[in-house]
Design a protein around this motif. Structure first.
Motif, PDB file in Angstrom:
ATOM      1  N   ALA A  15      -7.685  14.298 -10.640  1.00  0.00           N
ATOM      2  CA  ALA A  15      -8.590  13.313 -10.054  1.00  0.00           C
ATOM      3  C   ALA A  15      -7.660  12.109  -9.875  1.00  0.00           C
ATOM      4  O   ALA A  15      -6.227  11.835 -10.209  1.00  0.00           O
ATOM      5  N   GLY A  16      -7.856  10.926  -9.210  1.00  0.00           N
ATOM      6  CA  GLY A  16      -7.253   9.758  -8.743  1.00  0.00           C
ATOM      7  C   GLY A  16      -7.077   8.996 -10.304  1.00  0.00           C
ATOM      8  O   GLY A  16      -7.385   9.379 -11.301  1.00  0.00           O
ATOM      9  N   PRO A  17      -6.204   7.931 -10.082  1.00  0.00           N
ATOM     10  CA  PRO A  17      -5.549   7.177 -11.172  1.00  0.00           C
ATOM     11  C   PRO A  17      -6.898   6.491 -12.062  1.00  0.00           C
ATOM     12  O   PRO A  17      -6.733   6.473 -13.135  1.00  0.00           O
ATOM     13  N   PHE A  18      -7.773   5.888 -11.087  1.00  0.00           N
ATOM     14  CA  PHE A  18      -8.862   5.453 -11.809  1.00  0.00           C
ATOM     15  C   PHE A  18      -9.913   6.368 -12.690  1.00  0.00           C
ATOM     16  O   PHE A  18     -10.077   6.030 -13.683  1.00  0.00           O
ATOM     17  N   GLU A  19     -10.099   7.314 -11.801  1.00  0.00           N
ATOM     18  CA  GLU A  19     -10.905   8.384 -12.550  1.00  0.00           C
ATOM     19  C   GLU A  19     -10.130   8.968 -13.953  1.00  0.00           C
ATOM     20  O   GLU A  19     -10.938   9.252 -14.856  1.00  0.00           O
ATOM     21  N   PHE A  20      -8.807   9.185 -13.729  1.00  0.00           N
ATOM     22  CA  PHE A  20      -8.313   9.694 -14.906  1.00  0.00           C
ATOM     23  C   PHE A  20      -8.363   8.591 -16.147  1.00  0.00           C
ATOM     24  O   PHE A  20      -8.498   8.961 -17.179  1.00  0.00           O
ATOM     25  N   LEU A  21      -8.404   7.324 -15.643  1.00  0.00           N
ATOM     26  CA  LEU A  21      -8.410   6.416 -16.910  1.00  0.00           C
ATOM     27  C   LEU A  21      -9.842   6.499 -17.600  1.00  0.00           C
ATOM     28  O   LEU A  21      -9.739   6.069 -18.786  1.00  0.00           O
TER      29      LEU A  21
ATOM     30  N   SER B  12       0.776  -1.091  -0.055  1.00  0.00           N
ATOM     31  CA  SER B  12       0.032  -0.053   0.128  1.00  0.00           C
ATOM     32  C   SER B  12       0.928   1.395   0.011  1.00  0.00           C
ATOM     33  O   SER B  12       0.433   2.277  -0.466  1.00  0.00           O
ATOM     34  N   GLU B  13       2.077   1.272   0.599  1.00  0.00           N
ATOM     35  CA  GLU B  13       2.925   2.266   0.289  1.00  0.00           C
ATOM     36  C   GLU B  13       3.767   2.463  -0.899  1.00  0.00           C
ATOM     37  O   GLU B  13       3.911   3.527  -1.435  1.00  0.00           O
ATOM     38  N   VAL B  14       3.836   1.259  -1.586  1.00  0.00           N
ATOM     39  CA  VAL B  14       4.221   1.417  -2.912  1.00  0.00           C
ATOM     40  C   VAL B  14       3.370   1.897  -3.907  1.00  0.00           C
ATOM     41  O   VAL B  14       3.436   2.829  -4.785  1.00  0.00           O
ATOM     42  N   PHE B  15       2.079   1.446  -3.707  1.00  0.00           N
ATOM     43  CA  PHE B  15       1.040   2.140  -4.598  1.00  0.00           C
ATOM     44  C   PHE B  15       0.096   2.937  -3.663  1.00  0.00           C
ATOM     45  O   PHE B  15      -1.284   2.220  -3.533  1.00  0.00           O
ATOM     46  N   PRO B  16       0.447   3.925  -3.472  1.00  0.00           N
ATOM     47  CA  PRO B  16      -0.533   4.806  -2.308  1.00  0.00           C
ATOM     48  C   PRO B  16      -1.804   5.402  -3.085  1.00  0.00           C
ATOM     49  O   PRO B  16      -2.445   5.856  -2.123  1.00  0.00           O
ATOM     50  N   TYR B  17      -1.861   5.441  -4.178  1.00  0.00           N
ATOM     51  CA  TYR B  17      -3.113   6.176  -4.884  1.00  0.00           C
ATOM     52  C   TYR B  17      -4.127   5.300  -5.444  1.00  0.00           C
ATOM     53  O   TYR B  17      -5.094   6.065  -5.920  1.00  0.00           O
ATOM     54  N   THR B  18      -4.090   3.851  -5.099  1.00  0.00           N
ATOM     55  CA  THR B  18      -5.088   3.178  -5.709  1.00  0.00           C
ATOM     56  C   THR B  18      -6.166   2.689  -5.193  1.00  0.00           C
ATOM     57  O   THR B  18      -7.073   1.851  -5.370  1.00  0.00           O
ATOM     58  N   GLU B  19      -6.353   3.307  -3.751  1.00  0.00           N
ATOM     59  CA  GLU B  19      -7.544   2.985  -2.796  1.00  0.00           C
ATOM     60  C   GLU B  19      -8.602   4.227  -2.716  1.00  0.00           C
ATOM     61  O   GLU B  19      -9.451   3.708  -2.417  1.00  0.00           O
TER      62      GLU B  19
ATOM     63  N   HIS C  70       2.106   4.212 -10.831  1.00  0.00           N
ATOM     64  CA  HIS C  70       1.312   4.029  -9.894  1.00  0.00           C
ATOM     65  C   HIS C  70       0.081   2.922 -10.063  1.00  0.00           C
ATOM     66  O   HIS C  70      -0.743   2.759  -8.945  1.00  0.00           O
ATOM     67  N   LEU C  71       0.037   2.292 -10.962  1.00  0.00           N
ATOM     68  CA  LEU C  71      -0.915   1.358 -11.125  1.00  0.00           C
ATOM     69  C   LEU C  71      -0.378   0.135 -10.709  1.00  0.00           C
ATOM     70  O   LEU C  71       0.703  -0.085 -11.040  1.00  0.00           O
TER      71      LEU C  71
ATOM     72  N   GLY D 247      -0.477  -2.947 -11.527  1.00  0.00           N
ATOM     73  CA  GLY D 247      -0.200  -4.341 -12.351  1.00  0.00           C
ATOM     74  C   GLY D 247       0.784  -3.865 -13.487  1.00  0.00           C
ATOM     75  O   GLY D 247       0.760  -2.744 -13.911  1.00  0.00           O
ATOM     76  N   PRO D 248       1.569  -4.588 -13.971  1.00  0.00           N
ATOM     77  CA  PRO D 248       2.680  -4.281 -14.780  1.00  0.00           C
ATOM     78  C   PRO D 248       1.903  -4.291 -16.252  1.00  0.00           C
ATOM     79  O   PRO D 248       2.696  -3.521 -17.233  1.00  0.00           O
ATOM     80  N   GLY D 249       1.049  -5.241 -16.530  1.00  0.00           N
ATOM     81  CA  GLY D 249       0.071  -4.918 -17.878  1.00  0.00           C
ATOM     82  C   GLY D 249      -0.071  -3.634 -18.127  1.00  0.00           C
ATOM     83  O   GLY D 249       0.236  -2.926 -19.021  1.00  0.00           O
ATOM     84  N   PRO D 250      -1.212  -3.292 -17.131  1.00  0.00           N
ATOM     85  CA  PRO D 250      -1.606  -1.762 -17.368  1.00  0.00           C
ATOM     86  C   PRO D 250      -0.643  -0.601 -17.393  1.00  0.00           C
ATOM     87  O   PRO D 250      -0.570   0.378 -18.019  1.00  0.00           O
ATOM     88  N   ARG D 251       0.499  -0.954 -16.215  1.00  0.00           N
ATOM     89  CA  ARG D 251       1.669   0.007 -16.321  1.00  0.00           C
ATOM     90  C   ARG D 251       2.419   0.184 -17.613  1.00  0.00           C
ATOM     91  O   ARG D 251       2.598   1.434 -18.259  1.00  0.00           O
ATOM     92  N   PHE D 252       2.878  -0.918 -18.327  1.00  0.00           N
ATOM     93  CA  PHE D 252       3.300  -0.815 -19.573  1.00  0.00           C
ATOM     94  C   PHE D 252       2.586  -0.040 -20.698  1.00  0.00           C
ATOM     95  O   PHE D 252       2.991   0.749 -21.477  1.00  0.00           O
ATOM     96  N   ALA D 253       1.008  -0.703 -20.688  1.00  0.00           N
ATOM     97  CA  ALA D 253       0.198   0.198 -21.526  1.00  0.00           C
ATOM     98  C   ALA D 253       0.328   1.722 -21.597  1.00  0.00           C
ATOM     99  O   ALA D 253       0.268   2.383 -22.413  1.00  0.00           O
ATOM    100  N   ALA D 254       0.392   1.962 -20.087  1.00  0.00           N
ATOM    101  CA  ALA D 254       0.243   3.522 -19.719  1.00  0.00           C
ATOM    102  C   ALA D 254       1.602   4.085 -20.170  1.00  0.00           C
ATOM    103  O   ALA D 254       1.629   5.368 -20.600  1.00  0.00           O
ATOM    104  N   LEU D 255       2.678   3.396 -19.995  1.00  0.00           N
ATOM    105  CA  LEU D 255       3.895   3.957 -20.407  1.00  0.00           C
ATOM    106  C   LEU D 255       4.056   4.258 -21.910  1.00  0.00           C
ATOM    107  O   LEU D 255       4.403   5.300 -22.326  1.00  0.00           O
ATOM    108  N   CYS D 256       3.482   3.136 -22.661  1.00  0.00           N
ATOM    109  CA  CYS D 256       3.492   3.319 -24.216  1.00  0.00           C
ATOM    110  C   CYS D 256       2.773   4.600 -24.428  1.00  0.00           C
ATOM    111  O   CYS D 256       3.119   5.451 -25.255  1.00  0.00           O
TER     112      CYS D 256
END
Lengths: 96, 513, 334, 108
Positions: free
Chosen positions: B188-194, B34-41, B124-125, B127-136
């Motif tokens: 907005a938070g990461p999910f709302e942004f998505l 939860s400290e590594v990913f503090p924004y997804t809750e 900050h997501l 999962g590695p799948g969505p992180r890579f898609a977001a990075l692209c």
């Protein structure tokens, strides 16, 4: 108005160019019942329920090897859901 | 010596992608997840299994760089050729570039904002799948920022309105519309942004926003814009997919996510739809050669494809079409006319020009809007024609009231009455706030804490924060120069255009030899 | 012909955009400049982030490292997207060519066992280190201040995923074309004693909120890792008859040389700043010293394991790289 | 409903009255006249008389309409009620508050 995933149209917009001509022709040949429309700069292909691009049919027309990743150079937009994108085919369809 | 099995089976695209991208993750044990990913809750979204995220493109870095490099090679070749051959002279008309001025001032900085915030998602997501898609997507958006600048840079050398687009995006009244839209998403938070950008903007509205621009470019002799546009759109298909995957993923992870996602769709459809008002007038009024009407584009790209296609699909999850969508549908007959009429009157304070629609343009409008143009808007232009004959040119002598949410001047009318301007009132902590529509009012009242912070250009001008009290002070602060705004006829662009075309005429060559 | 000649003499009224004229004078700007300088929004942010109400959308306060003018730093490689992605396409081609060559000659299966173990036990698990480096770089790309810096970080993030994938492909090749060895590598990354220090370092780095400090901490660890695996062991591998290790190492080594150009240039810009330079120097010296202690502690077991396997003087090499880092930062900050 | 945020999320309005000193913002909503594309926003002292508001701010703005007739009979509304402001009344006396919207309709 309820429609089903099997008949609801899906489609893809492809940039109109010489290199993409084979791709468009391949899609036309692979998808029975599809409609091809020419708009400024692009070609729009729609089909009921499902639209498939197969590597084999593109390669046949292109006369060379073609990776499905290359479709990224052609596609401008689509509607539907990309259900499959693997070495041999790309499938656009609705899930539900 | 170990002997590997001979002729190993090549991994399929899917296996390769899984191995190279998705399997890079591990569960941290020296620090709390939860400290590594503090924004997804904090947004209330529940994710049980990040590995369920699908990325149909299955891109890996080598494939990405290969195809992106090829795309850019093609694009920059077109840009160079166009610049070297004075391609700008083959446009239909210099006034066409007003659409591109709006694009550079209004849209390009948004691509950059998307670049920065997809980097946030790529960190900050969980999962590695969505992180890579977001990075692209993050670096794609940098690409779009730059290819747009490089494409339009050539026009900037010859025409007004482009030269100060960055500062203007931060300052100018009409550009606070797109800016506040994206600021809203970034804060907005990461999910709302998505859902806001990945889904509502990229999937729901992107065709409505970009395809008309690009077809318009193609139809008006703007080869570079068409090329960058289509080239960017090919990345866009990946982005649309990310948006669609995001929404399906959230909806499938937990039923409790459904109402949260629905509220975001409701909010971001309306927020994005309001921004497309600028595209509506561009299609119907700014393009010298018209491609399709706003109404037609809206019916095709939104009503048919999204309402008729996508939302039928999403109904499976209990998602309904966005709130207030019926108002957008009702507005398709009037939107572009109202917006252009407004820009026409305020272009003395803008970095683009406008002009009176000539007889041909009006007859096109009348054909395409048989129910509304002749009855409601032609009389205004007829009156303006008399005004012009009498030596007048209608510019507003003051400042408009702005909507607290979308920040567009309060120009929109009641859904059932196109002659009555819509005024919605809300109170928050004893202060009054006005919005332009039920949609914007609903958005305001959902999160007033956010929208009271809006940097509304008109209010800021009146507070003295925009260069000074007079219109020339403000225009100087905007960095607007002679020839950027106002009336197109007789403008610097029009004069240059005429002169350059005379100069390019064969008949002059002999006489100067 | 004459027609074209005639049309080419139109003198453009403007050479470039206003913000570039203000900064560099009235001259045509490069594509790097047009695509990079001043692009990040500067003022009149509308709302505060719901996830961090203390800060603006873009905020200098996200780091203690400051530049009076963030654009006093520019990327020495002048990468904007097109040249960046073109250069990476070429790198990916080169990696692919190496792997194809290794594969066609079955060279990886002919590695001496000890070197095969170095690759499988230590090198391939570094894919997770690279993946962590991607995440840290993404934070810099989002929270850094000024497009010249954040653009470099975004490309670096993408590079790190590229590196992770290149190492994974080595793993696939080493595993005879299957993903099995990658699974082992992950277990090692999570469980092997020799790798736990490094994993801990990465996990702790995820919590660093100051992007400038995160950049320094990652860079210090990178310099130790890259120097050990892709410079020192490259030589040792050739001596040890493991030429195919060297074929792989060359790509990461040349990537790192390219990557460090911008990091070094940023350090120089930090310490050279007329107003913030003194504070930055202090920070750079202290952050580097702390980071170096932590990174050395993390990497000593890795080096020790290398030496157990191939006796390559890895431990000594690590200490010597640390000395070089101390000297370089001292020269920069004294 | 309140926002979801990490930590306290509480910021003052950037349009609040105190930022305008003794003045306030006043909106005028032109009804049944599409010539004016949108409602107008003025900054005016609370103590400004209706006469000064009309002559000094509103008329110069409205004159942009070639058919503008300053003498026409008008219906004014505020807070949903018809008002009949006198020239010597101040905006405050009329009941106009910061960011209020005054409706203006010309009688045929």
């Amino acid at each position: 108005m309820s429609t089903t995933a099997a008949t609801r149209p899906v489609g893809v917009d492809i940039q109109e160019s010489e290199t993409n001509r084979s791709v468009v022709e391949a899609i036309e040949a692979t998808n029975e019942g599809c409609t091809v429309q020419h708009m400024p700069g692009l070609v729009r292909i729609t089909a009921p329920g499902r639209l498939v691009v197969t590597r084999e049919s593109v390669e046949e027309r292109l006369g060379r090897e073609w990776e499905t990743h290359e479709f990224q150079l052609a596609i401008v937009s689509y509607f539907g859901h990309i259900k499959e994108w693997d070495d041999d085919e790309i499938v656009i369809a609705w899930d539900h | 010596m170990t002997i590997a099995p001979k002729a190993p089976r090549k991994l399929t695209m899917k296996q390769r992608y899984e191995a190279l991208t998705r399997d890079l993750d591990w569960e941290p044990s020296y620090v709390e997840t939860s400290e590594v990913f503090p924004y997804t809750e904090f947004e209330g979204i529940k994710i049980h299994d990040w590995s369920k995220w699908e990325d149909p493109f299955r891109l890996t870095v080598d494939a990405y760089t290969k195809y992106q490099a090829e795309k850019d090679k093609r694009l920059y070749a077109v840009l160079d050729g166009f610049a070297q051959s004075q391609g700008h002279l083959s446009l239909t008309e210099a006034s066409y570039l007003n659409a591109m001025k709006l694009f550079l001032q209004g849209v390009t900085p948004l691509e950059y904002q998307a670049h920065r915030n997809f980097a946030y998602l790529a960190r900050h997501l969980n999962g590695p799948g969505p992180r890579f898609a977001a990075l692209c997507q993050s670096i794609d958006e940098m690409r779009h920022t730059q290819t747009e600048i490089h494409t339009l840079s050539n026009y900037n050398k010859y025409y007004g309105g482009f030269h100060n687009y960055l500062e203007q995006h931060d300052r100018v009244w009409y550009l606070s519309v797109p800016k506040s839209f994206f600021d809203d998403a970034l804060t907005a938070g990461p999910f709302e942004f998505l859902i806001a950008i990945g889904f509502s903007f990229e999937y729901l509205l992107t065709n409505l926003l970009f395809v008309p621009f690009m077809s318009g470019a193609s139809f008006n002799g703007d080869l570079p814009t068409m090329t960058f546009g289509f080239s960017a759109q090919s990345d866009e298909s990946r982005h649309m997919t990310l948006g669609l995957e995001a929404i399906k993923f959230l909806l499938e992870q937990d039923e409790a996510n459904v109402p949260i996602v629905q509220a975001w769709i409701d909010k971001w459809f309306w927020r994005g739809y309001r921004v497309t008002a600028l595209v509506a007038q561009m299609l119907d009024y700014m393009l010298p050669r018209k491609v399709m009407s706003w109404k037609e584009a809206f019916e095709l790209y939104f009503e048919e494809q999204m309402l008729g296609g996508l939302f039928q699909d999403l109904a499976f999850y209990g998602i309904t079409p966005p709130k207030h969508v019926e108002h957008a549908i009702a507005e398709k007959e009037v939107l572009s006319h109202q917006v252009y009429w407004t820009l026409y009157q305020f272009s003395h304070a803008a970095a683009f020009t406008t002009t009176f629609p000539d007889a041909e343009a009006q007859s096109w409008l009348s054909d395409n809007y048989p129910g509304t143009f002749d009855k409601l808007y032609k009389p205004l232009w007829d009156k303006e024609a008399r005004n012009l004959e009498a030596g007048g040119r209608h510019f507003v002598r003051g400042l408009p009231q702005l909507c607290q949410v979308c920040q567009i001047p309060m120009l929109f009318t009641e859904p059932d009455d196109p002659t009555t301007i819509c005024q919605r009132h809300s109170e928050y902590r004893g202060e009054k706030f006005q919005t332009c529509s039920d949609g914007c009012q609903w958005i305001f009242e959902r999160e007033p804490e956010k929208y009271v912070q809006a940097w509304l250009p008109v209010h800021q001008i009146y507070q003295g924060n925009c260069g000074g009290p007079t219109v020339p002070d403000v225009l100087a602060w905007y960095g607007i120069q002679e020839g950027d705004g106002g009336e197109y006829k007789g403008s610097l662009d029009a004069a240059h255009w005429a002169r350059w075309h005379d100069a390019a005429d064969h008949s002059h060559i002999g006489s100067e030899a | 012909m004459q027609y074209e000649l005639r049309t080419q003499v139109i003198d453009p009224p403007r050479k470039t955009f206003d913000h570039l004229v203000k900064r560099y004078g009235d001259r045509p700007a490069s594509r790097y400049e047009e695509g990079t300088i001043d692009i990040q929004a500067k003022e009149n942010f509308h709302y505060r982030p719901l996830w961090d109400p203390e800060h603006e959308i873009y905020d200098e306060a996200f780091s203690a490292f400051r530049l009076t003018d963030p654009y006093s730093f520019t990327d020495p490689r002048q990468y904007y997207y097109a040249p960046y992605v073109t250069s990476r396409a070429a790198m990916a081609d080169a990696v692919a060519a190496t792997l194809d060559y290794l594969d066609s000659r079955d060279l990886l299966s002919r590695l001496p066992d000890a070197w095969s173990s170095v690759m499988g036990e230590l090198l391939v698990p570094l894919r997770h280190y690279e993946s962590g480096a991607q995440m840290v770089s993404c934070d810099i790309a989002r929270f850094g201040f000024g497009t010249t810096i954040t653009q470099c970080a975004a490309y670096a993030a993408f590079d790190r995923i590229g590196n992770a994938q290149a190492l994974s492909r080595v793993g696939i090749a080493l595993g005879g074309g299957t993903a099995e060895l990658l699974g082992d590598a992950k277990t090692r990354w999570v469980e092997d004693a020799s790798l736990q220090g490094l994993r801990r370092l990465v996990e702790e780095l995820f919590l660093e909120k100051d992007w400038g400090k995160a950049l320094v901490r990652l860079d210090v660890a990178d310099r130790l890792v890259y120097s050990l695996f892709f410079a020192h062991l490259d030589d040792a591998a050739i001596d040890g008859g493991a030429g195919s290790y060297s074929l792989v190492a060359q790509h990461l080594s040349s990537w790192f040389a390219d990557h460090r150009k911008w990091v070094d240039a940023l350090y120089k810009a930090w310490v050279a700043d007329p107003e913030t330079g003194a504070a930055n120097k202090g920070l750079l010296a202290s952050s580097t010293a702390e980071a170096l202690d932590a990174a050395l502690e993390a990497l000593r077991p890795v080096a020790a394991r290398v030496d157990e396997l191939v006796g390559a003087g890895a431990g000594a090499s690590l200490e010597s790289t640390a000395t070089t880092i101390r000297e370089t930062v001292a020269a920069l900050t004294d | 409903m309140a926002v979801n945020s990490i930590g306290t999320y509480d910021f003052p309005s950037r349009s609040r009255q105190e930022l305008y000193g003794d003045d306030q913002l006043v909106h005028v909503w032109f009804q049944e006249n599409m010539w004016f594309c949108a409602s107008a926003c003025f900054r005016a002292p609370k103590a400004m008389t209706w006469g000064d508001f009309w002559n000094g701010l509103l008329v110069p703005y409205a004159e942009e309409d070639p058919d503008f007739d300053p003498g026409a009979r008008r219906v004014w509304t505020l807070h949903g009620e018809v008002i009949e402001p006198r020239d010597d009344q101040t905006l405050e006396e009329i009941g106009v508050e910061h960011k209020d919207v005054i409706g203006m309709r010309v009688l045929a």
